[in-house]
Design a protein around this motif. Structure first.
Motif, PDB file in Angstrom:
ATOM      1  N   PRO A 131     -47.998 136.782 -54.393  1.00 52.43           N
ATOM      2  CA  PRO A 131     -47.706 137.194 -55.761  1.00 52.43           C
ATOM      3  C   PRO A 131     -48.720 138.195 -56.310  1.00 52.43           C
ATOM      4  O   PRO A 131     -49.930 138.076 -56.070  1.00 52.43           O
ATOM      5  CB  PRO A 131     -47.769 135.880 -56.540  1.00 52.43           C
ATOM      6  CG  PRO A 131     -47.408 134.838 -55.540  1.00 52.43           C
ATOM      7  CD  PRO A 131     -48.020 135.307 -54.254  1.00 52.43           C
ATOM      8  N   CYS A 167     -39.495 133.313 -63.165  1.00 53.54           N
ATOM      9  CA  CYS A 167     -39.625 132.690 -61.845  1.00 53.54           C
ATOM     10  C   CYS A 167     -38.799 131.433 -61.615  1.00 53.54           C
ATOM     11  O   CYS A 167     -38.550 131.071 -60.454  1.00 53.54           O
ATOM     12  CB  CYS A 167     -41.101 132.350 -61.586  1.00 53.54           C
ATOM     13  SG  CYS A 167     -42.233 133.758 -61.684  1.00 53.54           S
ATOM     14  N   ASN A 272     -40.574 127.162 -58.062  1.00 55.03           N
ATOM     15  CA  ASN A 272     -39.648 128.114 -57.424  1.00 55.03           C
ATOM     16  C   ASN A 272     -39.508 127.877 -55.926  1.00 55.03           C
ATOM     17  O   ASN A 272     -38.931 128.696 -55.210  1.00 55.03           O
ATOM     18  CB  ASN A 272     -40.113 129.550 -57.680  1.00 55.03           C
ATOM     19  CG  ASN A 272     -41.418 129.888 -56.968  1.00 55.03           C
ATOM     20  OD1 ASN A 272     -42.107 129.005 -56.452  1.00 55.03           O
ATOM     21  ND2 ASN A 272     -41.766 131.178 -56.956  1.00 55.03           N
TER      22      ASN A 272
END
Length: 402
Positions: A131, A167, A272
């Motif tokens: 990320p 997300c 997620n």
């Protein structure tokens, strides 16, 4: 050719420095992980500031952060009938959120978390799948855009969490109470206000809140006067003005005014499945009916931190699921009961009147505060539960008078 700057890489980025985020950052830093705690400046949230003694024990919080100790809860019906519910052998602690939250963030920093002031703006991934988080640096959205990388992200950024909305599927469907409060100087001896320095007042009256409640919560030198509702367009400020006038608290100095949405139901999904998990208001862990959130936020923050730590250690992202599973296994039954209570008893003033009548019952009072102190449904007194069931049935069928 200009070289692309290398971004800092953290084990975990925690977005949001309230009780959930600060607790998560502290737990992870204490475990030796590199942690960045990103918190925007000028956060406001209407909050009564009530915390149970269980919180002090579970999270090693010093008594010195308590600005008041409440020994009585007074509930006021639509017809102004009152019921005083003594806390019993314990107390309800009150904290000032600005001081309390900052103490939690400072503790996280002392454990090794890096604090940054800024506002989360975007979640993306680099070519390696890690990320990449963008945020505006400083105290406003006009600040310089910066980026960092993190193997894991904890979204603890409030009820309308941007992390969740980017997300977590269906997070935009969360239910919220719209809340507003005014922090005032507490009345002093000689003032004519209807006020108790060691008493929380809760008003179940449609003009003050059509489907939730209004409150007067003392915080030592200051007092929170507020209300909340699910109904968009309801005049929250007018309701607080009315409450202040009716209690004589319109004569004391106003220090600040704050409004914000507060979730009333946990989201069905907190992660997620890869590298993001939610905590606190972002996950929806504010108790229905009561609006209590600090204890549940810190518990959720701890569970999120432990789930992230497990995922980092094992390399198995399925560990992130454990944050919600653990929380709901421990507190889900209480949330379910409170949700039913709010849905049924808060619906109109006739039911609120009967609800206040039920609260005169000593069994109800005892089990309520036993549950509050211990943060679980009380199972040790089965006969009391039976008596309460039949008393509820009598009120529901109209056999008992309000």
């Amino acid at each position: 050719m200009n070289e692309v700057p290398k971004l800092d890489l953290y084990d975990v980025l925690v977005v949001g420095g309230g009780p959930a985020g600060a607790t998560a950052a502290h737990e992870l830093a204490k475990a030796g992980r590199s942690v960045m705690l990103l918190d925007r400046a000028g956060r406001t949230k209407p909050c009564g500031g009530a915390v149970p003694p269980q919180l002090l024990r579970d999270f090693d919080v010093p008594d010195s952060l308590m600005v008041a100790q409440i020994d009585t809860a007074r509930i006021i019906s639509p017809t102004w009938r009152t019921v005083d519910i003594p806390v019993g052998n314990g107390y309800v602690g009150m904290v000032d959120r600005d001081v309390f939250d900052e103490w939690l963030r400072t503790r996280a920093a002392q454990a090794g978390a890096e604090r940054h002031v800024g506002t989360f703006t975007n979640f993306a991934r680099g070519a390696d799948g890690i990320p990449v988080i963008s945020y505006t640096d400083g105290k406003s959205r006009a600040g310089e855009v910066r980026q960092v990388r993190a193997r894991m992200v904890i979204g603890a950024d409030g009820a309308l969490s941007p992390v969740a909305r980017q997300c977590i599927p269906n997070s935009h469907k969360a239910k919220h109470v719209f809340a507003y409060h005014e922090v005032v100087k507490s009345p002093v001896a000689g003032d004519e206000a209807n006020f108790g320095a060691a008493r929380c007042d809760v008003y179940y009256q449609a003009p003050l809140s059509p489907d939730f409640y209004a409150w007067v919560f003392p915080h030592g030198a200051t007092t929170s006067i507020g209300t909340g509702t699910l109904q968009k367009g309801f005049g929250l400020k007018d309701a607080v003005a009315k409450l202040r006038q009716e209690t004589g608290l319109d004569q004391v100095e106003t220090i600040r005014k704050e409004g914000a949405p507060i979730p009333i139901k946990p989201l069905p999904q907190w992660d997620n499945g890869r590298d993001v998990v939610l905590a606190g208001d972002a996950a929806g862990v504010v108790a229905p009916a009561s609006g209590e959130g600090i204890f549940y936020a810190m518990t959720g923050g701890r569970f999120a931190a432990e789930a992230v730590l497990a995922a980092l250690v094992t390399g198995n992202a399925k560990a992130l699921r454990h944050a919600r599973r653990r929380f709901m296994r421990m507190h889900g039954p209480v949330f379910a009961v409170l949700d039913i209570m709010q849905t049924f008893w808060y619906r109109n003033d006739n039911r609120r009147e009967r609800f206040v009548a039920i609260c005169r019952d000593r069994d109800v009072q005892q089990l309520t505060f036993d549950g509050y102190m211990n943060k679980q449904l009380v199972k040790a007194k089965p006969l009391a539960h039976v008596r309460i069931f039949f008393k509820n049935l009598a009120h529901l069928t109209g056999l008992a008078t309000a």
